[in-house]
Design a protein around this motif. Sequence first.
Motif, mmCIF file in Angstrom:
data_model
loop_
_atom_site.group_PDB
_atom_site.id
_atom_site.type_symbol
_atom_site.label_atom_id
_atom_site.label_comp_id
_atom_site.label_asym_id
_atom_site.label_seq_id
_atom_site.Cartn_x
_atom_site.Cartn_y
_atom_site.Cartn_z
ATOM 1 N N CYS A 126 -3.952 0.933 -4.083
ATOM 2 C CA CYS A 126 -3.937 1.416 -2.690
ATOM 3 C C CYS A 126 -5.139 0.863 -1.920
ATOM 4 O O CYS A 126 -5.006 0.357 -0.796
ATOM 5 C CB CYS A 126 -3.977 2.949 -2.664
ATOM 6 N N ALA B 292 2.352 1.849 -3.515
ATOM 7 C CA ALA B 292 1.371 2.370 -4.472
ATOM 8 C C ALA B 292 0.959 3.798 -4.112
ATOM 9 O O ALA B 292 0.786 4.651 -4.992
ATOM 10 C CB ALA B 292 0.146 1.460 -4.510
ATOM 11 N N TYR B 293 0.814 4.063 -2.807
ATOM 12 C CA TYR B 293 0.405 5.407 -2.369
ATOM 13 C C TYR B 293 1.475 6.448 -2.712
ATOM 14 O O TYR B 293 1.166 7.559 -3.144
ATOM 15 C CB TYR B 293 0.162 5.396 -0.861
ATOM 16 N N ARG B 294 2.750 6.074 -2.536
ATOM 17 C CA ARG B 294 3.835 7.000 -2.861
ATOM 18 C C ARG B 294 3.808 7.353 -4.341
ATOM 19 O O ARG B 294 4.030 8.509 -4.715
ATOM 20 C CB ARG B 294 5.185 6.374 -2.488
ATOM 21 N N ARG B 295 3.546 6.385 -5.185
ATOM 22 C CA ARG B 295 3.494 6.647 -6.621
ATOM 23 C C ARG B 295 2.296 7.525 -6.972
ATOM 24 O O ARG B 295 2.412 8.447 -7.783
ATOM 25 C CB ARG B 295 3.446 5.316 -7.381
ATOM 26 N N ARG B 296 1.161 7.238 -6.381
ATOM 27 C CA ARG B 296 -0.016 8.054 -6.681
ATOM 28 C C ARG B 296 0.175 9.492 -6.217
ATOM 29 O O ARG B 296 -0.190 10.442 -6.924
ATOM 30 C CB ARG B 296 -1.262 7.451 -6.028
ATOM 31 N N ARG B 297 0.749 9.671 -5.044
ATOM 32 C CA ARG B 297 0.986 11.023 -4.540
ATOM 33 C C ARG B 297 1.935 11.793 -5.448
ATOM 34 O O ARG B 297 1.742 12.981 -5.713
ATOM 35 C CB ARG B 297 1.555 10.975 -3.120
ATOM 36 N N TRP C 61 0.837 -1.207 0.000
ATOM 37 C CA TRP C 61 0.000 0.000 0.000
ATOM 38 C C TRP C 61 0.871 1.256 0.000
ATOM 39 O O TRP C 61 0.602 2.199 -0.770
ATOM 40 C CB TRP C 61 -0.907 0.018 1.218
ATOM 41 N N ALA C 62 1.898 1.279 0.838
ATOM 42 C CA ALA C 62 2.771 2.452 0.913
ATOM 43 C C ALA C 62 3.453 2.715 -0.425
ATOM 44 O O ALA C 62 3.610 3.864 -0.847
ATOM 45 C CB ALA C 62 3.807 2.265 2.022
ATOM 46 N N TYR D 149 -2.945 3.380 -9.637
ATOM 47 C CA TYR D 149 -2.285 3.233 -8.345
ATOM 48 C C TYR D 149 -3.263 3.437 -7.189
ATOM 49 O O TYR D 149 -3.099 2.853 -6.120
ATOM 50 C CB TYR D 149 -1.113 4.209 -8.241
ATOM 51 N N GLY D 150 -4.293 4.266 -7.413
ATOM 52 C CA GLY D 150 -5.310 4.451 -6.381
ATOM 53 C C GLY D 150 -6.075 3.169 -6.096
ATOM 54 O O GLY D 150 -6.369 2.846 -4.934
ATOM 55 N N LEU E 249 -4.896 -1.807 1.142
ATOM 56 C CA LEU E 249 -5.360 -1.298 2.434
ATOM 57 C C LEU E 249 -6.487 -2.166 2.976
ATOM 58 O O LEU E 249 -6.532 -2.476 4.177
ATOM 59 C CB LEU E 249 -5.819 0.152 2.283
#
Length: 304
Positions: free
Chosen positions: A280, A55-60, A52-53, A276-277, A284
């Motif tokens: 996430c 994928a979240y880093r890429r989306r951000r 999750w971290a 990526y969302g 999650l």
Amino acid sequence: MFDGLRLSRWSSVHRATSGVQLVLLAIAAQTHSRLGWLVCIALLAAISLVAWASAYRRRRAITDTPTAKVATAAQGYAELTGTGRPLDGLPIVAPGRHVPCLWFRYLVEERNHKREWTEVQRSESEGSFILDDGTGQCLIDPAGAEIVTRHKETTVADDTRTTLWLLLNGDPLYAIGDFRTVTGLSGELDPNADVRDLLAEWKKDPAALARRFDLNGDGTIDEQEWLLARQAAKREVARNHDALRAAPDIHLLARPADGRLFLVSNLSEAKLARRYGLWCLFHLALFFAAVAGLPWLWAEGAPL
């Protein structure tokens, strides 16, 4: 002609992560030990949190970095969109199909005696290509980049499977990475120092120096002739400096040194962010499901 699943280095790691998650669930389903269940579910929760971290880093990075124009982009981390163009000169040609392209990854696998696919050959292009957004052109160095592409072709012949991923000439490109502009005038010019260096270089070939500046033919460069040599050196340095000042800027996009996302894709920003969302949300949900199951498994007498 080429269409199919996307591929990137993150996708490869993600598939491996998903495989580990499935293996843990399979092991947990076959064990009759409460401790075994607890260990598998705890590992599943930890892996899901890491995934999750990631994928979240890429989306951000994709959603928080504003899209810039090549001609006006600030130096540093930047997001660009445009059209992919090949560099002049020898084209990049994908193996197997011999298709001119911007980038390729080529994978050959063979089926072993267990009927499993085993990698026997892999290659990936390293040549740079251009992103053109209408305001300027940016050279993209794909070394270390995550490539996400919609162009994929897989062929199977007997016990050999060949997979080819491509970025094609004319593809719309999304790219995010470290943006730098290299100019011909990369620093402050020092005419006096350059004249000294040029004269020192000329002195290394006394015969050539004499042919140019020994006007009276006495075999030596006197003071007057040396003055002429200095004036010639000043003119040559001035021409070189003028050429440097007139040289066009070269814009580069490469892998950031600080480890931030370096991604190149022929998918749009919106599709990448949604992709990526969704991952996430998946990881999650899996994490919270695993965490919620731990107390139940820990409880005395919980059925297995």
